[in-house]
Structure formats: structure tokens, C-alpha cells
Write a protein that holds these residues in place. Structure first.
Motif, PDB file in Angstrom:
ATOM      1  N   HIS A 231       0.848  -1.199   0.000  1.00  0.00           N
ATOM      2  CA  HIS A 231       0.000   0.000   0.000  1.00  0.00           C
ATOM      3  C   HIS A 231       0.876   1.239   0.000  1.00  0.00           C
ATOM      4  O   HIS A 231       1.883   1.298   0.712  1.00  0.00           O
ATOM      5  N   GLU A 232       0.504   2.231  -0.802  1.00  0.00           N
ATOM      6  CA  GLU A 232       1.230   3.500  -0.852  1.00  0.00           C
ATOM      7  C   GLU A 232       0.233   4.634  -0.624  1.00  0.00           C
ATOM      8  O   GLU A 232      -0.735   4.778  -1.373  1.00  0.00           O
ATOM      9  N   PRO A 233       0.429   5.452   0.422  1.00  0.00           N
ATOM     10  CA  PRO A 233      -0.492   6.570   0.658  1.00  0.00           C
ATOM     11  C   PRO A 233      -0.241   7.699  -0.328  1.00  0.00           C
ATOM     12  O   PRO A 233       0.751   7.699  -1.055  1.00  0.00           O
ATOM     13  N   THR A 234      -1.135   8.651  -0.341  1.00  0.00           N
ATOM     14  CA  THR A 234      -0.957   9.819  -1.202  1.00  0.00           C
ATOM     15  C   THR A 234      -1.194  11.089  -0.406  1.00  0.00           C
ATOM     16  O   THR A 234      -1.697  11.048   0.724  1.00  0.00           O
ATOM     17  N   MET A 235      -0.830  12.207  -0.991  1.00  0.00           N
ATOM     18  CA  MET A 235      -1.004  13.503  -0.347  1.00  0.00           C
ATOM     19  C   MET A 235      -2.450  13.960  -0.487  1.00  0.00           C
ATOM     20  O   MET A 235      -3.065  13.787  -1.538  1.00  0.00           O
ATOM     21  N   ALA A 236      -2.980  14.531   0.567  1.00  0.00           N
ATOM     22  CA  ALA A 236      -4.351  15.043   0.521  1.00  0.00           C
ATOM     23  C   ALA A 236      -4.394  16.334  -0.287  1.00  0.00           C
ATOM     24  O   ALA A 236      -3.643  17.272  -0.022  1.00  0.00           O
ATOM     25  N   VAL A 237      -5.254  16.361  -1.312  1.00  0.00           N
ATOM     26  CA  VAL A 237      -5.439  17.562  -2.134  1.00  0.00           C
ATOM     27  C   VAL A 237      -6.925  17.776  -2.342  1.00  0.00           C
ATOM     28  O   VAL A 237      -7.744  16.868  -2.159  1.00  0.00           O
ATOM     29  N   GLU A 238      -7.277  18.976  -2.760  1.00  0.00           N
ATOM     30  CA  GLU A 238      -8.653  19.280  -3.124  1.00  0.00           C
ATOM     31  C   GLU A 238      -8.775  19.087  -4.633  1.00  0.00           C
ATOM     32  O   GLU A 238      -8.284  19.916  -5.408  1.00  0.00           O
ATOM     33  N   PRO A 239      -9.396  17.988  -5.089  1.00  0.00           N
ATOM     34  CA  PRO A 239      -9.456  17.748  -6.525  1.00  0.00           C
ATOM     35  C   PRO A 239     -10.348  18.758  -7.230  1.00  0.00           C
ATOM     36  O   PRO A 239     -11.395  19.151  -6.709  1.00  0.00           O
ATOM     37  N   VAL A 240      -9.914  19.184  -8.408  1.00  0.00           N
ATOM     38  CA  VAL A 240     -10.713  20.075  -9.244  1.00  0.00           C
ATOM     39  C   VAL A 240     -11.509  19.265 -10.260  1.00  0.00           C
ATOM     40  O   VAL A 240     -12.701  19.479 -10.454  1.00  0.00           O
ATOM     41  N   ASP A 241     -10.835  18.304 -10.896  1.00  0.00           N
ATOM     42  CA  ASP A 241     -11.465  17.475 -11.926  1.00  0.00           C
ATOM     43  C   ASP A 241     -10.688  16.167 -11.997  1.00  0.00           C
ATOM     44  O   ASP A 241      -9.484  16.175 -12.240  1.00  0.00           O
ATOM     45  N   ALA A 273       1.947  11.498 -10.522  1.00  0.00           N
ATOM     46  CA  ALA A 273       1.477  11.910 -11.848  1.00  0.00           C
ATOM     47  C   ALA A 273      -0.007  12.268 -11.805  1.00  0.00           C
ATOM     48  O   ALA A 273      -0.441  13.252 -12.414  1.00  0.00           O
ATOM     49  N   ALA A 274      -0.797  11.490 -11.066  1.00  0.00           N
ATOM     50  CA  ALA A 274      -2.229  11.760 -10.961  1.00  0.00           C
ATOM     51  C   ALA A 274      -2.501  13.084 -10.262  1.00  0.00           C
ATOM     52  O   ALA A 274      -3.418  13.825 -10.647  1.00  0.00           O
ATOM     53  N   LEU A 275      -1.712  13.399  -9.236  1.00  0.00           N
ATOM     54  CA  LEU A 275      -1.920  14.644  -8.499  1.00  0.00           C
ATOM     55  C   LEU A 275      -1.781  15.859  -9.406  1.00  0.00           C
ATOM     56  O   LEU A 275      -2.483  16.856  -9.244  1.00  0.00           O
ATOM     57  N   HIS A 276      -0.875  15.790 -10.372  1.00  0.00           N
ATOM     58  CA  HIS A 276      -0.687  16.913 -11.297  1.00  0.00           C
ATOM     59  C   HIS A 276      -1.905  17.125 -12.189  1.00  0.00           C
ATOM     60  O   HIS A 276      -2.130  18.236 -12.676  1.00  0.00           O
ATOM     61  N   VAL A 277      -2.673  16.048 -12.396  1.00  0.00           N
ATOM     62  CA  VAL A 277      -3.814  16.119 -13.308  1.00  0.00           C
ATOM     63  C   VAL A 277      -5.093  16.530 -12.592  1.00  0.00           C
ATOM     64  O   VAL A 277      -5.849  17.369 -13.089  1.00  0.00           O
ATOM     65  N   ILE A 278      -5.366  15.956 -11.418  1.00  0.00           N
ATOM     66  CA  ILE A 278      -6.675  16.157 -10.782  1.00  0.00           C
ATOM     67  C   ILE A 278      -6.814  17.510 -10.094  1.00  0.00           C
ATOM     68  O   ILE A 278      -7.903  17.874  -9.654  1.00  0.00           O
ATOM     69  N   THR A 279      -5.731  18.270 -10.022  1.00  0.00           N
ATOM     70  CA  THR A 279      -5.818  19.596  -9.401  1.00  0.00           C
ATOM     71  C   THR A 279      -6.046  20.697 -10.431  1.00  0.00           C
ATOM     72  O   THR A 279      -5.869  21.888 -10.133  1.00  0.00           O
ATOM     73  N   LYS A 280      -6.438  20.313 -11.647  1.00  0.00           N
ATOM     74  CA  LYS A 280      -6.775  21.265 -12.689  1.00  0.00           C
ATOM     75  C   LYS A 280      -7.873  20.659 -13.539  1.00  0.00           C
ATOM     76  O   LYS A 280      -8.171  19.464 -13.415  1.00  0.00           O
ATOM     77  N   ILE A 281      -8.471  21.424 -14.412  1.00  0.00           N
ATOM     78  CA  ILE A 281      -9.510  20.890 -15.278  1.00  0.00           C
ATOM     79  C   ILE A 281      -8.890  20.394 -16.560  1.00  0.00           C
ATOM     80  O   ILE A 281      -8.031  21.038 -17.171  1.00  0.00           O
ATOM     81  N   GLY A 282      -9.276  19.166 -16.954  1.00  0.00           N
ATOM     82  CA  GLY A 282      -8.702  18.536 -18.137  1.00  0.00           C
ATOM     83  C   GLY A 282      -7.573  17.614 -17.773  1.00  0.00           C
ATOM     84  O   GLY A 282      -6.969  17.697 -16.703  1.00  0.00           O
ATOM     85  N   ALA A 283      -7.252  16.670 -18.687  1.00  0.00           N
ATOM     86  CA  ALA A 283      -6.311  15.609 -18.379  1.00  0.00           C
ATOM     87  C   ALA A 283      -4.853  15.992 -18.557  1.00  0.00           C
ATOM     88  O   ALA A 283      -3.967  15.238 -18.165  1.00  0.00           O
ATOM     89  N   HIS A 284      -4.542  17.144 -19.145  1.00  0.00           N
ATOM     90  CA  HIS A 284      -3.153  17.511 -19.391  1.00  0.00           C
ATOM     91  C   HIS A 284      -2.606  18.285 -18.204  1.00  0.00           C
ATOM     92  O   HIS A 284      -3.292  19.128 -17.645  1.00  0.00           O
TER      93      HIS A 284
END
Length: 285
Positions: A231-241, A273-284
Motif C-alpha cells: 500500500h502506498e499513501p498519497t497527499m491530501a489535495v482538493e481535486p478540481v477534476d 502523476a495523478a496529483l498533477h492532473v486532478i488539481t486542474k480541469i482537463g487531463a493535461h
């Protein structure tokens, strides 16, 4: 210098319309959105771009329509370093589309099929597969997709399968990476109710392959056929999308595996890699 790992990705390319809102509308309710974006997407295309960002050489096998949206998708992939030479341009129909309503913590999606990808899958040769280190597949487990997976296994290339809410056991038997999220895993025929780790462990043992589950705010886990679970934990963020977050995660995990990293490091690479994506709108990113 170590040569870049070469990956063949098979699956969908589509054009996304993404609306970000505080909540989903009820029947007859009008909800004002916060942001709206129209941009290229598709799980396989997103993963291909993510692998290119991870330093891999990537060729995408897919299809788009012979229309403006298809040309935008192709331009986006090329700009991101993805080889589009195996993407079929279907002159008889449109590019596939998706409409996503994202509330940050969740999303609702409608998809509209378009260009047929099966001829592109059937055009893949044994030489194409021998020319790469890894094959990643996304989509319905059709015979055409299964043929490419069979070729990869026969010539000794590693394989990963994105389950994406489908039962992909017909493609996933044997060594390889099986990528899914905990919600999807919970709806599989042999899911262990309320126990994501037990579900992953059971499928890993039945498939004789590795099962990787994303757990949302709880990070991700990796179950091997021996029964071991990391198991690997992740950092808590407020997802945008959340659109494309799983695809970015998959790209990180696959790239880490190809570089010989242990499961914990692969999961960490994917989660970052996922954290960079979900904190903005769109997949890039």
C-alpha cells in the motif's frame, strides 16, 4: 545513457467537453458551472501522453474521424511526443466524444462513439509488437484486441490491461499489470464486499498477474500473485477534476515497472502523476 522504453498503446481517442461544478444537477435543475473546457481526451490517448511525459517512446493505435475534432486530437498527441502513425482516420464517421460533468469529488460522463478502432487493431503486426518493450490496452475485450495481447505474450513483451469498469479476464490471464480503481473492482463478479485489498489479492492469484488498485484519498495498492499486498499513501489535495487522473496514474506505474522499480516506487510515481492532473480541469498537466 539508458535507451527510452518503447510502449505500444491501444485504445480510444476522443474529444472531451468537461464542465466543472459544485454539484450535479437534479431533475429539471439548472446548475451554474465554474469552468468549462473542450480538449482532446480518451483513456488510451491520455495514457499515451502520460507515458511520453514519463520519458517513454509511445506509439498509439486508435482511430479518429476525418473531421476538425480528429485533427485537433492528432495535433495534440504529436505535440505531446506520441507517434500517431497507427491512428486510423475514418472517413465514414466522426471522432468519438465524451461529455463530463465534474464536481471535484466525483464525475458523471456520457460517451458518443465514433471512429471504429478495430481495423487499426487488426493492422498491428508481429513486427510492430517485437519493436516495443511493452503493450498497454484499454477498451472492450474484442478478438482484435485479444490478438495483439496474444502476440505480445508470445514474443515475450510485457502487457498491462486497463479494466475501466469492465471484466477483462479474457485478456488478462497471465503475467502483467491489471489496472483499476477500487469502485470498479467492487463491482467485479468475484469482488470481496467492502475489502479492496482482498479483491485485488484474489484476482491477482486467479490471473497469475499483478493487480493495482487506486483508492482515491487513501492512495493505491499493489497485489501480487503470491498474495503480497503493498500500500502506498498519497497527499491530501482538493481535486478540481478527476478526468484523466487514473490514466496519468497508469502511465506512471507502467513507466516505473519498465524501469525496474519496486511496486512501492511504481505506485508513488503513478500517484504523483495523478496529483498533477486532478488539481486542474482537463487531463493535461
Amino acid at each position: 545513457m539508458t535507451a527510452a522504453k518503447r510502449v505500444l498503446v491501444l485504445g480510444g481517442t476522443n474529444f472531451d467537453i468537461i464542465v466543472q461544478a459544485e454539484k450535479f444537477p437534479e431533475e429539471h435543475e439548472k446548475v451554474r458551472g465554474n469552468e468549462c473546457a473542450a480538449l482532446p481526451g480518451g483513456s488510451a490517448a491520455n495514457t499515451a501522453l502520460g507515458l511520453a511525459r514519463q520519458g517513454c517512446e509511445v506509439r498509439l493505435v486508435s482511430a479518429v474521424g476525418d473531421d476538425a475534432l480528429g485533427r485537433l486530437c492528432l495535433d495534440d498527441l504529436r505535440a505531446g511526443g506520441v507517434d500517431t502513425g497507427s491512428i486510423r482516420v475514418d472517413t465514414a464517421t466522426r471522432t468519438s466524444m465524451a461529455i463530463v460533468i465534474s464536481s471535484g469529488t466525483g464525475k458523471r460522463m456520457m460517451t458518443f462513439p465514433g471512429a471504429d478502432r478495430e481495423p487499426a487493431y487488426r493492422a498491428v503486426t508481429e513486427a510492430d509488437v517485437r519493436n516495443v518493450d511493452h503493450v498497454h490496452v484499454v477498451g472492450e475485450p474484442t478478438s482484435a484486441l485479444g490478438r495483439v495481447v496474444g502476440l505480445a505474450r508470445r514474443v515475450g513483451r510485457s502487457v498491462s490491461v486497463e479494466w475501466n469498469g469492465r471484466d477483462m479476464r479474457t485478456l488478462a490471464q497471465g503475467p502483467g499489470l491489471n489496472l483499476m480503481n477500487a469502485d470498479e473492482a467492487g463491482h467485479l463478479p468475484d469482488a470481496r464486499s467492502g475489502d479492496a485489498a482482498a479483491t485485488a489479492r484474489w484476482y491477482a492469484q486467479q490471473l497469475a498477474g499483478d493487480v493495482i488498485l487506486t483508492l482515491g484519498a487513501d492512495g493505491a495498492l499493489w497485489a501480487g500473485p503470491s498474495g503480497a499486498v503493498v500500500h502506498e499513501p498519497t497527499m491530501a489535495v482538493e481535486p478540481v477534476d478527476r478526468t484523466g487522473g487514473g490514466d496519468a496514474f497508469n502511465a506512471g506505474v507502467i513507466a516505473g515497472r519498465l524501469l525496474g522499480e519496486p511496486p512501492s516506487a511504481c505506485l508513488r510515481r503513478g500517484l504523483d502523476a495523478a496529483l498533477h492532473v486532478i488539481t486542474k480541469i482537463g487531463a493535461h498537466p
